[in-house]
Design a protein around this motif. Sequence first.
Motif, PDB file in Angstrom:
ATOM      1  N   THR A  61      -2.426   5.003 -13.042  1.00 55.84           N
ATOM      2  CA  THR A  61      -1.485   3.775 -13.130  1.00 55.84           C
ATOM      3  C   THR A  61      -0.474   4.022 -13.980  1.00 55.84           C
ATOM      4  O   THR A  61       0.459   3.039 -14.053  1.00 55.84           O
ATOM      5  CB  THR A  61      -2.301   2.487 -12.858  1.00 55.84           C
ATOM      6  OG1 THR A  61      -3.108   2.517 -14.099  1.00 55.84           O
ATOM      7  CG2 THR A  61      -3.081   2.293 -11.789  1.00 55.84           C
ATOM      8  N   SER A  62      -0.408   4.510 -15.016  1.00 59.64           N
ATOM      9  CA  SER A  62       0.162   4.656 -16.181  1.00 59.64           C
ATOM     10  C   SER A  62       1.040   6.120 -16.231  1.00 59.64           C
ATOM     11  O   SER A  62       0.845   7.102 -17.023  1.00 59.64           O
ATOM     12  CB  SER A  62      -0.690   4.724 -17.281  1.00 59.64           C
ATOM     13  OG  SER A  62      -1.512   5.612 -17.472  1.00 59.64           O
ATOM     14  N   ASN A  82       3.093   0.783  -3.509  1.00 61.45           N
ATOM     15  CA  ASN A  82       2.379   0.279  -4.429  1.00 61.45           C
ATOM     16  C   ASN A  82       2.583  -1.261  -4.798  1.00 61.45           C
ATOM     17  O   ASN A  82       3.574  -1.414  -4.725  1.00 61.45           O
ATOM     18  CB  ASN A  82       2.537   1.025  -5.565  1.00 61.45           C
ATOM     19  CG  ASN A  82       1.628   0.832  -6.834  1.00 61.45           C
ATOM     20  OD1 ASN A  82       0.223   0.325  -6.673  1.00 61.45           O
ATOM     21  ND2 ASN A  82       2.083   0.922  -7.870  1.00 61.45           N
ATOM     22  N   SER A  83       1.543  -2.239  -4.755  1.00 63.96           N
ATOM     23  CA  SER A  83       1.674  -3.426  -4.985  1.00 63.96           C
ATOM     24  C   SER A  83       0.559  -4.167  -5.721  1.00 63.96           C
ATOM     25  O   SER A  83      -0.366  -3.340  -6.103  1.00 63.96           O
ATOM     26  CB  SER A  83       1.634  -4.089  -3.441  1.00 63.96           C
ATOM     27  OG  SER A  83       0.282  -3.927  -2.734  1.00 63.96           O
ATOM     28  N   ASP A  84       0.944  -5.274  -6.150  1.00 64.71           N
ATOM     29  CA  ASP A  84      -0.103  -5.930  -6.821  1.00 64.71           C
ATOM     30  C   ASP A  84      -1.424  -6.557  -6.038  1.00 64.71           C
ATOM     31  O   ASP A  84      -1.373  -6.242  -4.868  1.00 64.71           O
ATOM     32  CB  ASP A  84       0.331  -7.143  -7.624  1.00 64.71           C
ATOM     33  CG  ASP A  84       1.143  -8.242  -6.766  1.00 64.71           C
ATOM     34  OD1 ASP A  84       0.785  -8.240  -5.595  1.00 64.71           O
ATOM     35  OD2 ASP A  84       1.931  -8.780  -7.068  1.00 64.71           O
ATOM     36  N   LYS A  85      -2.214  -7.007  -6.319  1.00 64.95           N
ATOM     37  CA  LYS A  85      -3.541  -7.622  -5.758  1.00 64.95           C
ATOM     38  C   LYS A  85      -3.472  -8.517  -4.665  1.00 64.95           C
ATOM     39  O   LYS A  85      -4.016  -8.623  -3.796  1.00 64.95           O
ATOM     40  CB  LYS A  85      -4.528  -8.064  -6.557  1.00 64.95           C
ATOM     41  CG  LYS A  85      -5.167  -6.906  -7.656  1.00 64.95           C
ATOM     42  CD  LYS A  85      -6.157  -7.690  -8.710  1.00 64.95           C
ATOM     43  CE  LYS A  85      -6.692  -6.606  -9.620  1.00 64.95           C
ATOM     44  NZ  LYS A  85      -8.036  -6.894 -10.155  1.00 64.95           N
TER      45      LYS A  85
END
Length: 271
Positions: free
Chosen positions: A239-240, A266-269
């Motif tokens: 993720t980095s 790619n998304s947040d929770k």
Amino acid sequence: MKKSHKATVHIQVNDINEYSPVFKEKSYKATVIEGKKYDSILKVEAVDADCSFQFSQICNYEIVTPDVPFTVDKDGFIKNTEKLSYGKEHMYKLTVTAYDCGKNRASEDVLVKISVKPTCKPSWQGFNKRIEYEPGTGSLALFPSMHLETCDEPITSIRANVELETNHIGKGCDRDTYSEKSLHKLCGASSGTIELLPAPSNSANWTVGLPTDNGHDSDQVFEFNGTQAIKVPDGMVSTSLKEPFTISVWMRHGPGAHEKETILCNSDKTG
């Protein structure tokens, strides 16, 4: 005292060869193209200050420098005796003298410089036929020093075709010929390449429910009909991602048109 009749006496003054030939120019120079025999490259010319025809005429020119592929005739025209090569000699320096018809030599010989120019053909120059490229290193200038040699001829139009080929067997990155694993190696994928759509296995089962084309496990093709998707498990991709990265996709679009299609997200929770 008686005088005789007046008499006319004719006195003839004979010229002596008191002057030597002098060249009109301090030096001469010319340029020739290699591989060509010339009838005349240049002309040297000397003059003589004597008055009589015999002593004022230049009867002969001579190349003093030994073992050079040139000759000079009685009129001062210099030509080459053989085809010249730029690789053998870039420039010849000749010393030439002159004689009048009384055999007086020139008071000072003259230097003649003849430059040899390589055969010129209009062509593209300054490029390499082989280029090394490391995947993931960004853009690469293919021909930074390339230029067109026009040979001083007018150019009305230019047309160039650039064709790139890999040195691999076959057609390089050909999706229809090679398996997925072979393509990674063939196309120069980095050692850290991650398969986002692997063939289903005990360790990789997130593609189990996708329709396939019943291909081999090594080159499995999945079908997405617009109603389903897969989630790449956490931890598969870092993720980095600080460095530039590349996502490669081989895709054939099915029938029908859609206003929006998501290939990868790619998304947040919260979604």
